[in-house]
Motif scaffolding. Structure first.
Motif, PDB file in Angstrom:
ATOM      1  N   TYR A   1       0.810  -1.220   0.000  1.00 26.52           N
ATOM      2  CA  TYR A   1       0.000   0.000   0.000  1.00 26.52           C
ATOM      3  C   TYR A   1       0.843   1.270   0.000  1.00 26.52           C
ATOM      4  O   TYR A   1       0.339   2.343  -0.339  1.00 26.52           O
TER       5      TYR A   1
ATOM      6  N   TYR B   1       0.768   3.418  -3.018  1.00 27.92           N
ATOM      7  CA  TYR B   1      -0.370   4.309  -3.243  1.00 27.92           C
ATOM      8  C   TYR B   1       0.040   5.766  -3.049  1.00 27.92           C
ATOM      9  O   TYR B   1      -0.566   6.679  -3.617  1.00 27.92           O
ATOM     10  N   ARG B   2       1.070   5.993  -2.256  1.00 27.17           N
ATOM     11  CA  ARG B   2       1.577   7.355  -2.068  1.00 27.17           C
ATOM     12  C   ARG B   2       2.091   7.922  -3.385  1.00 27.17           C
ATOM     13  O   ARG B   2       1.917   9.111  -3.671  1.00 27.17           O
TER      14      ARG B   2
ATOM     15  N   PHE C   1      -3.884  11.335   1.380  1.00 30.50           N
ATOM     16  CA  PHE C   1      -3.556   9.934   1.108  1.00 30.50           C
ATOM     17  C   PHE C   1      -2.051   9.699   1.209  1.00 30.50           C
ATOM     18  O   PHE C   1      -1.607   8.656   1.694  1.00 30.50           O
TER      19      PHE C   1
ATOM     20  N   PHE D   1      -0.859   6.881   4.089  1.00 30.77           N
ATOM     21  CA  PHE D   1      -0.370   5.603   3.581  1.00 30.77           C
ATOM     22  C   PHE D   1       1.158   5.513   3.614  1.00 30.77           C
ATOM     23  O   PHE D   1       1.744   4.660   2.947  1.00 30.77           O
TER      24      PHE D   1
ATOM     25  N   HIS E   1      -9.309   9.247   5.932  1.00 37.31           N
ATOM     26  CA  HIS E   1      -8.377   8.431   5.161  1.00 37.31           C
ATOM     27  C   HIS E   1      -7.412   7.682   6.073  1.00 37.31           C
ATOM     28  O   HIS E   1      -6.941   6.592   5.726  1.00 37.31           O
TER      29      HIS E   1
ATOM     30  N   ALA F   1      -6.639   3.750   5.988  1.00 41.35           N
ATOM     31  CA  ALA F   1      -5.295   3.168   5.934  1.00 41.35           C
ATOM     32  C   ALA F   1      -5.081   2.177   7.072  1.00 41.35           C
ATOM     33  O   ALA F   1      -4.448   1.131   6.891  1.00 41.35           O
TER      34      ALA F   1
ATOM     35  N   ARG G   1      -6.799  -1.197   6.242  1.00 42.25           N
ATOM     36  CA  ARG G   1      -6.561  -1.804   4.930  1.00 42.25           C
ATOM     37  C   ARG G   1      -6.428  -3.321   5.076  1.00 42.25           C
ATOM     38  O   ARG G   1      -5.848  -3.820   6.042  1.00 42.25           O
TER      39      ARG G   1
END
Length: 768
Positions: A170, A173-174, A291, A295, A348, A352, A355
Motif C-alpha cells: 500500500y 499508493y503514495r 492519502f 499511507f 483516510h 489506511a 486496509r
C-alpha cells in the motif's frame, strides 16, 4: 616444507556481508523504482488531463463551479470502473492473460489522441449536465479509464512477488497521490501560462507514449522477478481475514465524506467566500496529499491527535458557514481548508489503518472508488436537485464528526441513549426559545433594533441560537463522536430557522449556482445575490424605482456612455450578454430593440418575475431574451446588426474566458453596424481584465477607453464599477474620451494575447 596459509585480514567477512547487504538493497529497490514511476506517471497524466479537458469544455458549458463538480463526478465514476476492471482482472485471469488483455487496453487510446472535442457538439439551453458527461466520455473516457487501472493493478502485481516489502504494497499508493497532486499543480502554474491547448494535447499524447514505455519496463521487471501465482488460490485467500459487508460499508462512508466535503468546500468557497479563479486547486490538492500522509510506511500524524483538534476547527467553521460570516482571506482559507484537511486525514487515516490483506487490495480500492463517486454524486447531482443552498457542506462536517474515532469507551446503555437524547434536547430547547420569542412579538421588535450598522437585535439572537449556545454545549460532547456529531447536526437544523434582518424572498439552486433575492423592508431594496456577489439591485418603491443602480448607475461609466450617444441612439439595436436583473434595460428608448443573451434559465425567471424585479416589465416591452451561451447564440445573429453590444458576465469567480478572447472580440466586431461600439463590465475585485481587452483590441486595430469609478453611494444604491468601451475608431465612441475619468487603453506588447487556444487567468488574478 613449510606451508604458507593466507589469512583473511580482519573485517574482510564483515565487508563482504556489508557489500552483499547493499547489493541486496539495490536489487530490491529496482522493482520498487520501476513500479513507483509507473504509478506516479499514470497519476500525473490523469490530473493533467482533468483541467485540460475542462478548459476545452468551459467555452461551451459556461463558467460555473457546477461544471467542475460534474466533471469530477465523471472522473470519479470512470475511476471506479477502472478499479473494478483491475479487481476483475487480478482475481479471474492467469498472469499471461492479464498481461495480454491489459497490454491491448493500454494501446487502445492511441488512435483517439491527441485529445480534442468534436466540432458542433453544442450544449442544450437548459441543464447541460448530461451533455457534459457525454462529451467527457467521448473525449477522454478511454484514456482516463486506462490510466486509472494502473495504480491498483501494479500494486497488486508487486504484492505477488517475493520482494521483501511485497507483503504490504500500500505504500506505493503514495506515489499515485503524489503524482496526482503534482500534475494538478503543474497545470495552472507551469503549463497553462506558457502552452496553448493544441500544443498541450500534443504533449500529452507524447507523454502517454512515454507512460506506455514505463509500464512495459515494469512488466519486464515483474517477469524477471521471482513471483508467486499472480492469481491467488483458495489457500492463499484463506490467509486473509474475510471482508464483511459492515466493513465494506464503513470503507464507503470513510471515502464518501472527504469527497463530499472537498467538492462542497470548493463550491462554497469559490462562490460565497471569495469568487476567485483557480481556488478549486487547493482542496483537491489537500485531498490527494492526505492519502500521501496516511499511507506512509511510518505514522506521520497520530490519528488520536487529529481527533482531538478536529472539533476546535469544526465548530467555528460550522458557525461561519451557517451565519454567512466573513473575514480576512487568509483566515477564512486557513479555517475552511484546514478543517477539511484534518477531516480528510482522519477519514483516510481510518481507511489506511483498516486496509486488508494484500490479496484483497484491488477490492479495497474499488470500495474506495465507490465512496469517492458517491461524494461526487451527492454534490453534483443530488444537492442541486434537492437543496436550495450549499447544505451539503455543513452535512459533510457533521458526517465527519460522527466518523471520528471514539476517545471514550462505548459506555453502557444509558450512555448510548444519552448520545441521542442530549442533542435532541438541545435542539428542542432552542426551538422553544425561538417559538416563545416569535409568539410574543419580541423577535419582530428585535428585528427593528439596530445594534450595529449591519446587524439588528434579531441577528444577535440568531448568533446565540445557532452558534454560541449549541457550540458551548457541543464542546462538552467532544469525547463521544456520536453525541458530538448529532449536536453539530442540530446546529445545522437550527441554522435553517428564518431569524435575522435580511430575509430571502426567493431562493433557487440549479446547475449554475445558488440564486437568492433578499429584501430590505426599510429601504425597499431587492438584491440578486449569487454566492457572495451582488448581481443586481432595485429599489421597489420611491423615486429610484426603475432606475439603474449598482454597477449601472447613470452617474457611473455606463451612464456616461449613453449620455455621449444620446443624439444618435433613438433607433438602436442593442445586444446584451448577461441578463442579471435586467437593469440595463432601463436605458432603452421606445423605438429601440434590445436582445439579452443569458445562459441560466433561473436568472431569466427571476428577471421576469415582477414581484422580484420590474426592470424588464417597466422599462422595455420590446426586450427579447435568448437562452443559451452568449457567444454561441450571438453568433447566430446577422452580421452588422447591432449598434451596441454590452458584455456583463465577468463578476463572478468562474470568468467565462471564451467571451474575452481575440476570436470572441472579432465576432462581436463583425456583428456591429458601422459606428457601433462594444461595452465590457469588468468590475471584479479579483481579476483585472482591462489590459487583456486592450491587447486584443490593439491586435484588431480597434481603440479602447476605460473608466474606473471608485466612488460608491450606498444611499443611492451605486456601486464602484469598472467599464471598458471598444470601437473601430474614437469617433464611434462619441465624446466619451473627453468625459471625466475616461482614459485611453494602450495595448502592452508584454501582455499575453488571449485566444481560444491560449489564455491564462492566473496571470490577471489578484487576492483582493
Amino acid at each position: 616444507m613449510q606451508l604458507e596459509v593466507e589469512v583473511d585480514p580482519p573485517g574482510a567477512v564483515a565487508i563482504d556481508r556489508e557489500t552483499e547487504r547493499r547489493l541486496t538493497a539495490v536489487a530490491a529497490a529496482g522493482p520498487i523504482l520501476v513500479f513507483g514511476v509507473s504509478i506516479f506517471t499514470s497519476a500525473y497524466l490523469l490530473f493533467l488531463v482533468e483541467p485540460m479537458i475542462a478548459k476545452m469544455i468551459l467555452p461551451l458549458a459556461g463558467g460555473s463551479p457546477a461544471v467542475w463538480t460534474t466533471s469530477v463526478l465523471f472522473f470519479q465514476s470512470v475511476l471506479l470502473v477502472g478499479y473494478g476492471y483491475s479487481h476483475w482482472l487480478s482475481m479471474k485471469l492467469q498472469w499471461k492473460w492479464q498481461a495480454a488483455l491489459h497490454g491491448a487496453l493500454l494501446l487502445a487510446p492511441l488512435p483517439l489522441l491527441p485529445i480534442h472535442l468534436i466540432p458542433g457538439w453544442n450544449p442544450p439551453s437548459s441543464n447541460p449536465a448530461a451533455w457534459l458527461v457525454l462529451v467527457l466520455s467521448v473525449a477522454v473516457g478511454l484514456p482516463f479509464l486506462v490510466l486509472s487501472t494502473t495504480s491498483p493493478l501494479i500494486q497488486y502485481w508487486f504484492s505477488r512477488t517475493t520482494h521483501p516489502q511485497a507483503s504490504d504494497p500500500y505504500f506505493l499508493y503514495r506515489a499515485s497521490n503524489l503524482g496526482s497532486a503534482l500534475g494538478l499543480l503543474s497545470y495552472p502554474f507551469l503549463i497553462e501560462p506558457w502552452i496553448g491547448l493544441r500544443a498541450q494535447a500534443q504533449m500529452w499524447r507524447v507523454a502517454y507514449i512515454g507512460f506506455l514505455l514505463v509500464v512495459a519496463a515494469a512488466l519486464v521487471a515483474l517477469r524477471r522477478a521471482r513471483t508467486v501465482n499472480p492469481t491467488p488460490d483458495a489457500a492463499e485467500l484463506g490467509d486473509a481475514i474475510p471482508i464483511t459487508w459492515k466493513r465494506r460499508g464503513r470503507w464507503v462512508l470513510l471515502a464518501t465524506v472527504p469527497s463530499t466535503w472537498m467538492l462542497a468546500a470548493t463550491s462554497y468557497f469559490t462562490t460565497v467566500v471569495r469568487p476567485m479563479p483557480l481556488l478549486w486547486v487547493i482542496p483537491l490538492t489537500l485531498y490527494l496529499l492526505s492519502f500521501v500522509v496516511v499511507f506512509a510506511r511510518r505514522t506521520l500524524v497520530p490519528r488520536q491527535w487529529l481527533s482531538r483538534i478536529f472539533p476546535f476547527y469544526a465548530l467555528p467553521l460550522l458557525g461561519i458557514v451557517l451565519l454567512d460570516g466573513g473575514g480576512p482571506f487568509w483566515f477564512l482559507a486557513a479555517l475552511h481548508f484546514g478543517a477539511f484537511f484534518l477531516a480528510a486525514l482522519l477519514c483516510h487515516g481510518e481507511l489506511a489503518a483498516d486496509r486488508p490483506h494484500r490479496r484483497q487490495l484491488t477490492e479495497f480500492y474499488w470500495w474506495l472508488g465507490v465512496g469517492g463517486a458517491a461524494g461526487g454524486l451527492m454534490v453534483a447531482v443530488i444537492a442541486p436537485r434537492f437543496f436550495k443552498d450549499f447544505y451539503e457542506y455543513p452535512l459533510a462536517i457533521a458526517a465527519a464528526a460522527l466518523l471520528r474515532p471514539a476517545r471514550a469507551p462505548g459506555g453502557d446503555r444509558r450512555a448510548r441513549v444519552l448520545d441521542f437524547a442530549l442533542p435532541a434536547g438541545l435542539a428542542a430547547a432552542m426551538l422553544a426559545v425561538v417559538g416563545a420569542l416569535t409568539l410574543s412579538g419580541a423577535l419582530d421588535r428585535l428585528n427593528r433594533v439596530e445594534v450595529t450598522a449591519v446587524a439588528t437585535g434579531a441577528d444577535l439572537v440568531r448568533v446565540l441560537i445557532v452558534l454560541a449556545i449549541p457550540a458551548a454545549v457541543s464542546a462538552a460532547f467532544i469525547r463521544r463522536p456520536t453525541r458530538f456529531g448529532l449536536a453539530i447536526t442540530a446546529m445545522f437544523l437550527l441554522g435553517l430557522l428564518p431569524i435575522g434582518s435580511l430575509a430571502a424572498v426567493y431562493q433557487q439552486r440549479d446547475f449554475f449556482g445558488v440564486h437568492k433575492v433578499v429584501s430590505d423592508p426599510s429601504s425597499g431594496e431587492h438584491a440578486l445575490i449569487d454566492g457572495g456577489t451582488i448581481h443586481g439591485l432595485e429599489f421597489m418603491k420611491g423615486r429610484l424605482r426603475d432606475t439603474p443602480v449598482a454597477y449601472y448607475s447613470p452617474a457611473g461609466p455606463l451612464g456616461d456612455f449613453f449620455k455621449s450617444k444620446s443624439a444618435v441612439d433613438a433607433g438602436w439595436n442593442v445586444g446584451v450578454i448577461g441578463l442579471g436583473t435586467g437593469e440595463i434595460a432601463c436605458y432603452a428608448k421606445p423605438q429601440q430593440t434590445w436582445t439579452f443573451y443569458e445562459i441560466d434559465p433561473a436568472v431569466v425567471q427571476i428577471a421576469r418575475n415582477p414581484s422580484l424585479f420590474t426592470f424588464l416589465r417597466d422599462c422595455t416591452t420590446r426586450a427579447n431574451v435568448v437562452l443559451g451561451d452568449g457567444r454561441l447564440t450571438i453568433a447566430q445573429a446577422p452580421d452588422h446588426s447591432y449598434d451596441l453590444i454590452v458584455l456583463d458576465a465577468f463578476g463572478s469567480d468562474a470568468i467565462p474566458v471564451h467571451l474575452l478572447t481575440r476570436e470572441a472580440l472579432s465576432l462581436y466586431a463583425k456583428k456591429l453596424k458601422p459606428g457601433g461600439a462594444i461595452l465590457f463590465n469588468v468590475s471584479n475585485r479579483y481579476v483585472g481584465l482591462a489590459p487583456i481587452l486592450a491587447r486584443e483590441a490593439g491586435s484588431l486595430s480597434m481603440v479602447s477607453l476605460e473608466r474606473i469609478d471608485g466612488q460608491g453611494d450606498p444611499a443611492a444604491g451605486k456601486f464602484p464599477s469598472d467599464w471598458v468601451a471598444t470601437a473601430l475608431t474614437n469617433d464611434d465612441l462619441g465624446d466619451l474620451g473627453s468625459r471625466p475619468g475616461w482614459r485611453p487603453l494602450h495595448p502592452d506588447p508584454h501582455t499575453p494575447l488571449w485566444t481560444d487556444d491560449f489564455n491564462d487567468v492566473l496571470s490577471v488574478t489578484r487576492l483582493g
